[in-house]
Design a protein around this motif. Structure first.
Motif, PDB file in Angstrom:
ATOM      1  N   UNK A  30       0.869  -1.178   0.000  1.00 28.07           N
ATOM      2  CA  UNK A  30       0.000   0.000   0.000  1.00 28.07           C
ATOM      3  C   UNK A  30       0.906   1.229   0.000  1.00 28.07           C
ATOM      4  N   UNK A  31       0.706   2.092  -0.998  1.00 26.77           N
ATOM      5  CA  UNK A  31       1.524   3.296  -1.133  1.00 26.77           C
ATOM      6  C   UNK A  31       0.601   4.506  -1.230  1.00 26.77           C
ATOM      7  N   UNK A  32       0.916   5.530  -0.477  1.00 29.40           N
ATOM      8  CA  UNK A  32       0.175   6.792  -0.546  1.00 29.40           C
ATOM      9  C   UNK A  32       1.038   7.793  -1.297  1.00 29.40           C
ATOM     10  N   UNK A  33       0.444   8.391  -2.333  1.00 28.99           N
ATOM     11  CA  UNK A  33       1.137   9.362  -3.179  1.00 28.99           C
ATOM     12  C   UNK A  33       0.445  10.714  -3.081  1.00 28.99           C
ATOM     13  N   UNK A  34       1.223  11.781  -3.208  1.00 26.22           N
ATOM     14  CA  UNK A  34       0.641  13.108  -3.283  1.00 26.22           C
ATOM     15  C   UNK A  34      -0.131  13.268  -4.579  1.00 26.22           C
ATOM     16  N   UNK A  35      -1.141  14.128  -4.559  1.00 22.07           N
ATOM     17  CA  UNK A  35      -1.901  14.392  -5.774  1.00 22.07           C
ATOM     18  C   UNK A  35      -0.949  14.924  -6.845  1.00 22.07           C
ATOM     19  N   UNK A  36      -1.208  14.529  -8.077  1.00 15.98           N
ATOM     20  CA  UNK A  36      -0.355  14.946  -9.187  1.00 15.98           C
ATOM     21  C   UNK A  36       0.693  13.910  -9.547  1.00 15.98           C
ATOM     22  N   UNK A  37       0.842  12.882  -8.747  1.00 19.17           N
ATOM     23  CA  UNK A  37       1.795  11.810  -9.046  1.00 19.17           C
ATOM     24  C   UNK A  37       1.020  10.580  -9.499  1.00 19.17           C
ATOM     25  N   UNK A  38       1.311  10.122 -10.695  1.00 15.59           N
ATOM     26  CA  UNK A  38       0.662   8.929 -11.239  1.00 15.59           C
ATOM     27  C   UNK A  38       1.384   7.686 -10.713  1.00 15.59           C
ATOM     28  N   UNK A  39       0.644   6.692 -10.251  1.00 10.77           N
ATOM     29  CA  UNK A  39       1.283   5.504  -9.670  1.00 10.77           C
ATOM     30  C   UNK A  39       2.225   4.761 -10.622  1.00 10.77           C
ATOM     31  N   UNK A  40       1.794   4.471 -11.832  1.00 14.00           N
ATOM     32  CA  UNK A  40       2.613   3.642 -12.734  1.00 14.00           C
ATOM     33  C   UNK A  40       3.974   4.270 -13.032  1.00 14.00           C
ATOM     34  N   UNK A  41       4.040   5.522 -13.493  1.00 15.47           N
ATOM     35  CA  UNK A  41       5.367   6.076 -13.764  1.00 15.47           C
ATOM     36  C   UNK A  41       6.185   6.354 -12.500  1.00 15.47           C
ATOM     37  N   UNK A  42       5.511   6.654 -11.408  1.00 15.93           N
ATOM     38  CA  UNK A  42       6.219   6.969 -10.162  1.00 15.93           C
ATOM     39  C   UNK A  42       6.826   5.722  -9.533  1.00 15.93           C
ATOM     40  N   UNK A  43       6.086   4.615  -9.534  1.00 13.19           N
ATOM     41  CA  UNK A  43       6.513   3.407  -8.820  1.00 13.19           C
ATOM     42  C   UNK A  43       6.996   2.287  -9.724  1.00 13.19           C
ATOM     43  N   UNK A  44       6.712   2.364 -11.019  1.00 15.44           N
ATOM     44  CA  UNK A  44       6.936   1.253 -11.944  1.00 15.44           C
ATOM     45  C   UNK A  44       8.330   0.661 -11.934  1.00 15.44           C
ATOM     46  N   UNK A  45       9.352   1.494 -12.033  1.00 10.00           N
ATOM     47  CA  UNK A  45      10.722   0.972 -12.100  1.00 10.00           C
ATOM     48  C   UNK A  45      11.101   0.227 -10.823  1.00 10.00           C
ATOM     49  N   UNK A  46      10.726   0.777  -9.675  1.00  9.85           N
ATOM     50  CA  UNK A  46      11.056   0.131  -8.398  1.00  9.85           C
ATOM     51  C   UNK A  46      10.308  -1.188  -8.251  1.00  9.85           C
ATOM     52  N   UNK A  47       9.034  -1.215  -8.673  1.00  9.81           N
ATOM     53  CA  UNK A  47       8.264  -2.458  -8.565  1.00  9.81           C
ATOM     54  C   UNK A  47       8.783  -3.518  -9.526  1.00  9.81           C
ATOM     55  N   UNK A  48       9.187  -3.102 -10.726  1.00 14.89           N
ATOM     56  CA  UNK A  48       9.768  -4.050 -11.680  1.00 14.89           C
ATOM     57  C   UNK A  48      11.054  -4.662 -11.127  1.00 14.89           C
ATOM     58  N   UNK A  49      11.850  -3.859 -10.433  1.00 14.20           N
ATOM     59  CA  UNK A  49      13.131  -4.333  -9.913  1.00 14.20           C
ATOM     60  C   UNK A  49      12.976  -5.316  -8.760  1.00 14.20           C
ATOM     61  N   UNK A  50      11.914  -5.166  -7.959  1.00 13.59           N
ATOM     62  CA  UNK A  50      11.790  -5.978  -6.747  1.00 13.59           C
ATOM     63  C   UNK A  50      10.837  -7.154  -6.895  1.00 13.59           C
ATOM     64  N   UNK A  51      10.004  -7.152  -7.944  1.00 14.59           N
ATOM     65  CA  UNK A  51       8.968  -8.173  -8.028  1.00 14.59           C
ATOM     66  C   UNK A  51       8.925  -8.824  -9.403  1.00 14.59           C
ATOM     67  N   UNK A  52       8.446 -10.043  -9.421  1.00 17.37           N
ATOM     68  CA  UNK A  52       8.243 -10.730 -10.691  1.00 17.37           C
ATOM     69  C   UNK A  52       6.885 -10.403 -11.266  1.00 17.37           C
TER      70      UNK A  52
END
Length: 103
Positions: A30-52
């Motif tokens: 569960x991640x809380x982001x400030x308004x104006x930040x899109x989840x996929x571009x903000x978190x995508x690289x980190x999630x790709x690196x840590x998860x299958x």
């Protein structure tokens, strides 16, 4: 019938150490982001690196509409350190909070 059940179970990989490892790697993030930040571009690289695999399963507003909260179900890579993952995500611009838990 017992033989057929054994064949099906062996094909499904139930009860094997591999299946247990896979189940142990499943987490809810569960991640809380400030308004104006899109989840996929903000978190995508980190999630790709840590998860299958990571799947967005819920999204909503938080803090009286000033933030967006996203929930992912993910399967961690064997080498992923959970504490380091939380710290890495927390350092990303726009991230307000991170929670990683077993489902």
């Amino acid at each position: 019938i017992v033989g057929a059940a054994a064949i099906v179970m062996s094909r499904l990989d139930l009860g094997s150490p591999r299946a247990a490892r896979r189940a142990n790697a499943e987490r809810t993030l569960v991640v809380r982001l400030g308004l104006g930040f899109e989840p996929a571009p903000t978190l995508g690289a980190a999630l790709d690196a840590c998860s299958t695999q990571h799947i967005l399963v819920a999204t909503g507003t938080a803090r009286q509409g000033t933030a967006i909260e996203v929930t992912y179900e993910l399967t961690l890579r064997p080498e992923t350190d959970e504490s380091a993952l939380v710290q890495t995500l927390n350092r990303i611009e726009g991230v307000q909070s991170v929670e990683l838990r077993r489902p």
